[in-house]
Enzyme design. Structure first.
Site, PDB file in Angstrom:
ATOM      1  N   ARG A  93      36.386  42.663  33.967  1.00 48.99           N
ATOM      2  CA  ARG A  93      35.698  41.459  34.198  1.00 48.99           C
ATOM      3  C   ARG A  93      36.371  40.593  35.239  1.00 48.99           C
ATOM      4  O   ARG A  93      37.460  40.657  35.615  1.00 48.99           O
ATOM      5  CB  ARG A  93      35.233  40.636  32.787  1.00 48.99           C
ATOM      6  CG  ARG A  93      36.488  39.814  32.338  1.00 48.99           C
ATOM      7  CD  ARG A  93      36.580  39.118  31.151  1.00 48.99           C
ATOM      8  NE  ARG A  93      36.997  38.073  30.610  1.00 48.99           N
ATOM      9  CZ  ARG A  93      36.998  37.426  29.385  1.00 48.99           C
ATOM     10  NH1 ARG A  93      36.579  37.769  28.630  1.00 48.99           N
ATOM     11  NH2 ARG A  93      38.063  36.294  29.365  1.00 48.99           N
ATOM     12  N   GLY A  94      35.715  39.436  35.553  1.00 45.48           N
ATOM     13  CA  GLY A  94      36.080  38.350  36.405  1.00 45.48           C
ATOM     14  C   GLY A  94      36.700  38.818  37.675  1.00 45.48           C
ATOM     15  O   GLY A  94      36.047  39.466  38.560  1.00 45.48           O
ATOM     16  N   GLU A  95      37.901  38.372  38.048  1.00 44.44           N
ATOM     17  CA  GLU A  95      38.819  39.142  39.256  1.00 44.44           C
ATOM     18  C   GLU A  95      39.926  39.516  39.091  1.00 44.44           C
ATOM     19  O   GLU A  95      40.129  40.616  39.378  1.00 44.44           O
ATOM     20  CB  GLU A  95      38.829  37.406  39.792  1.00 44.44           C
ATOM     21  CG  GLU A  95      39.350  37.855  41.272  1.00 44.44           C
ATOM     22  CD  GLU A  95      39.347  36.861  42.436  1.00 44.44           C
ATOM     23  OE1 GLU A  95      40.317  36.553  43.243  1.00 44.44           O
ATOM     24  OE2 GLU A  95      38.499  35.821  42.044  1.00 44.44           O
ATOM     25  N   ASP A  96      40.846  39.136  38.256  1.00 44.39           N
ATOM     26  CA  ASP A  96      42.090  39.529  38.118  1.00 44.39           C
ATOM     27  C   ASP A  96      42.129  40.945  37.559  1.00 44.39           C
ATOM     28  O   ASP A  96      42.569  42.056  37.917  1.00 44.39           O
ATOM     29  CB  ASP A  96      43.128  38.642  37.432  1.00 44.39           C
ATOM     30  CG  ASP A  96      44.705  39.156  37.623  1.00 44.39           C
ATOM     31  OD1 ASP A  96      45.349  39.380  36.567  1.00 44.39           O
ATOM     32  OD2 ASP A  96      45.076  39.383  38.646  1.00 44.39           O
ATOM     33  N   SER A  97      41.575  41.175  36.182  1.00 47.29           N
ATOM     34  CA  SER A  97      41.501  42.242  35.459  1.00 47.29           C
ATOM     35  C   SER A  97      40.801  43.414  36.592  1.00 47.29           C
ATOM     36  O   SER A  97      41.158  44.689  36.743  1.00 47.29           O
ATOM     37  CB  SER A  97      41.039  42.273  34.190  1.00 47.29           C
ATOM     38  OG  SER A  97      39.521  41.692  34.212  1.00 47.29           O
TER      39      SER A  97
ATOM     40  N   ASP B 159      41.886  32.375  36.489  1.00 45.25           N
ATOM     41  CA  ASP B 159      42.494  31.242  37.691  1.00 45.25           C
ATOM     42  C   ASP B 159      44.107  31.519  37.555  1.00 45.25           C
ATOM     43  O   ASP B 159      44.699  31.295  38.280  1.00 45.25           O
ATOM     44  CB  ASP B 159      41.691  29.980  37.140  1.00 45.25           C
ATOM     45  CG  ASP B 159      40.382  29.853  37.260  1.00 45.25           C
ATOM     46  OD1 ASP B 159      39.715  29.698  36.215  1.00 45.25           O
ATOM     47  OD2 ASP B 159      39.705  30.097  38.523  1.00 45.25           O
TER      48      ASP B 159
ATOM     49  N   TYR C  31      32.438  39.911  29.200  1.00 45.14           N
ATOM     50  CA  TYR C  31      32.386  38.529  28.703  1.00 45.14           C
ATOM     51  C   TYR C  31      31.232  38.628  27.372  1.00 45.14           C
ATOM     52  O   TYR C  31      30.863  39.813  27.058  1.00 45.14           O
ATOM     53  CB  TYR C  31      31.380  37.784  29.694  1.00 45.14           C
ATOM     54  CG  TYR C  31      32.472  37.636  30.724  1.00 45.14           C
ATOM     55  CD1 TYR C  31      32.316  38.056  32.140  1.00 45.14           C
ATOM     56  CD2 TYR C  31      33.373  36.476  30.693  1.00 45.14           C
ATOM     57  CE1 TYR C  31      33.198  37.766  33.182  1.00 45.14           C
ATOM     58  CE2 TYR C  31      34.169  36.429  31.918  1.00 45.14           C
ATOM     59  CZ  TYR C  31      34.044  37.143  32.990  1.00 45.14           C
ATOM     60  OH  TYR C  31      34.909  36.477  34.135  1.00 45.14           O
TER      61      TYR C  31
ATOM     62  N   GLN D 153      50.764  39.583  30.349  1.00 45.86           N
ATOM     63  CA  GLN D 153      50.098  39.981  31.548  1.00 45.86           C
ATOM     64  C   GLN D 153      50.542  41.407  31.944  1.00 45.86           C
ATOM     65  O   GLN D 153      49.829  42.094  32.227  1.00 45.86           O
ATOM     66  CB  GLN D 153      50.003  39.141  32.578  1.00 45.86           C
ATOM     67  CG  GLN D 153      49.068  38.984  33.500  1.00 45.86           C
ATOM     68  CD  GLN D 153      49.083  38.136  34.824  1.00 45.86           C
ATOM     69  OE1 GLN D 153      50.049  37.761  35.219  1.00 45.86           O
ATOM     70  NE2 GLN D 153      48.024  37.501  35.348  1.00 45.86           N
TER      71      GLN D 153
ATOM     72  N   TYR E 163      41.001  33.154  31.594  1.00 46.69           N
ATOM     73  CA  TYR E 163      42.258  33.302  32.062  1.00 46.69           C
ATOM     74  C   TYR E 163      42.317  33.653  33.429  1.00 46.69           C
ATOM     75  O   TYR E 163      43.583  34.051  34.033  1.00 46.69           O
ATOM     76  CB  TYR E 163      42.843  34.426  31.227  1.00 46.69           C
ATOM     77  CG  TYR E 163      42.676  34.087  29.796  1.00 46.69           C
ATOM     78  CD1 TYR E 163      41.631  34.670  28.986  1.00 46.69           C
ATOM     79  CD2 TYR E 163      43.401  33.188  29.119  1.00 46.69           C
ATOM     80  CE1 TYR E 163      41.570  34.313  27.738  1.00 46.69           C
ATOM     81  CE2 TYR E 163      43.087  32.724  27.777  1.00 46.69           C
ATOM     82  CZ  TYR E 163      42.246  33.319  27.062  1.00 46.69           C
ATOM     83  OH  TYR E 163      42.016  33.024  25.744  1.00 46.69           O
TER      84      TYR E 163
END
Ligand code: TRH
Length: 378
Positions: A271-275, A19, A194, A255, A17
């Site tokens: 995780r990832g980027e946004d969170s 991107d 993840y 969101q 989610y």
């Protein structure tokens, strides 16, 4: 200063989610705070709908929160110059449709063209930020990097976010999510990671914790471990307690509510980027599960961030490396010891989280920084 009216943003959902999460935030902010007419080209409306329920999955074109959302089906089709925006952003180096680029070449003046890159704490981005890449037809592409220093574009942050956070009342929000008064009174941890995260080892360590803890897990996250811990089907609303640990499965929330979940917890696994970025704006301690890359390249990115953030927090640094399967110099033998070391740093980690948040606030925000730079290009 040249006033820009329209902006087109191209987003391809590789997986998960992030991107669309990032592009959606940016699109909304450019409309709300900068009055731009924004069109978001996105190829996956189903993933988009998970973070933004009002999205119509079958619509070719729709208006959502003031943003024009166009379903980006393929690379075909031709475009007229009047369809091209003043500013064009490709997110994560996605390939813009060739027909659109042909139309960009016919625009006078040429549009400002950005490649908005991924977030990393590695130093090399400072040398690449705002670099140009000449393209055919008199077009120039500029690289724009988010980042953690003044030599980058900074981080995505909406103008009113901090104010909203300071006025936020966690108890009401948490009971609305189904938490009992005892769970609200316990140590609250949100868990977004993840599938390869060593969650079962952590749950084991938490069951023998000295204080009651409540772990809040979005539906679908760490599903196998959650199912075996709760004995249920892992659907939202499932809850179980073993020892000091209560695990509650939450629905995947829109969101804006995900921010509130981060604000309502004492520790956030993201995780990832946004969170990951939202956890920093929450001003609470967090553990980052970085998006895995081949040859463990992601470990280099993780260490670069921990060096900037956790220099004085060896427990947090060791725990983070362990959580990402990266070798660590830390003494901790096992998860219980690693957790104990992290817990012992709780006060210092909370101070650091607030300090870091202030440091990041001082960089301005990515959307405004990008528009200020764009204005120098015309
Ligand atoms: O979903 P992700 O793993 O996305 C990833 C990363 O962005 C990664 O960098 C990218 O390369 C990869 O996708 C392809 O993690 P991320 O970035 O935290 O995005 C999750 C989004 O989901 C974020 O915008 C918050 C949102 N979210 C909700 O809206 N509701 C929820 O309940 C939860 C748990 C998340």
């Amino acid at each position: 200063m040249m006033k820009f009216r329209r902006l087109d943003l191209f987003c391809r959902v590789v997986d998960n989610y992030g991107d669309i999460g990032i592009c959606w935030r940016l699109a909304k902010q450019l409309v709300r705070e900068h009055g731009l007419a924004v069109t978001l080209y996105v190829d996956d409306l189903a993933s988009f709908k998970r973070i933004c329920p009002p999205v119509a999955e079958g619509a070719e074109l729709q208006q959502v929160d003031g943003v024009t959302v166009r379903h980006w089906r393929d690379q075909d089709g031709s475009y007229m110059p009047h369809e091209v925006a003043d500013i064009v952003i490709e997110f994560f180096a996605v390939d813009i449709p060739p027909g659109y680029i042909e139309a960009m070449k016919q625009c006078e003046p040429r549009p400002v063209w950005f490649n908005l890159e991924g977030l990393t704490a590695e130093e090399w981005v400072e040398g690449c930020h705002r670099l140009t890449s000449p393209q055919p037809g008199g077009l120039i592409k500029h690289f724009f990097f988010p980042g953690f220093t003044g030599k980058t574009g900074g981080l995505l942050r909406e103008a009113g976010l901090e104010q909203e956070r300071l006025q936020f009342a966690p108890a009401a929000f948490l009971s609305q999510l189904g938490l009992t008064p005892a769970e609200i009174a316990s140590t609250r941890i949100s868990l977004f990671c993840y599938p390869h995260a060593p969650v079962s080892a952590l749950f084991e360590a938490w069951q023998t914790a000295s204080q009651p803890m409540t772990c809040l897990v979005p539906e679908g996250v760490a599903a196998d471990t959650v199912r075996s811990f709760t004995g249920g089907d892992g659907r939202a609303g499932t809850v179980a307690t073993h020892g000091a640990l209560t695990v509650r499965v939450l629905p995947f929330v829109p969101q804006p509510d995900y921010d509130k979940l981060l604000w309502a917890c004492d520790l956030n696994f993201v995780r990832g980027e946004d969170s990951f970025v939202r956890a920093q704006w929450a001003g609470k301690p967090f553990i980052w599960h970085i998006y895995p890359q081949d040859e463990n390249l992601h470990h280099k990115k993780l260490r670069a961030f921990l060096q900037r953030y956790a220099g004085a927090l060896p427990g947090l640094a060791d725990f983070s490396l362990r959580w990402n399967g990266a070798p660590s110099q830390g003494e901790a033998e096992d998860w219980a010891a690693s957790w104990a070391a992290l817990e012992a740093e709780a006060a210092a980690a909370t101070v650091r989280a607030a300090e870091w948040q202030q440091q990041m606030l001082s960089l301005g925000d990515l959307a405004s920084n990008m528009l200020v730079f764009a204005a120098t290009l015309r």
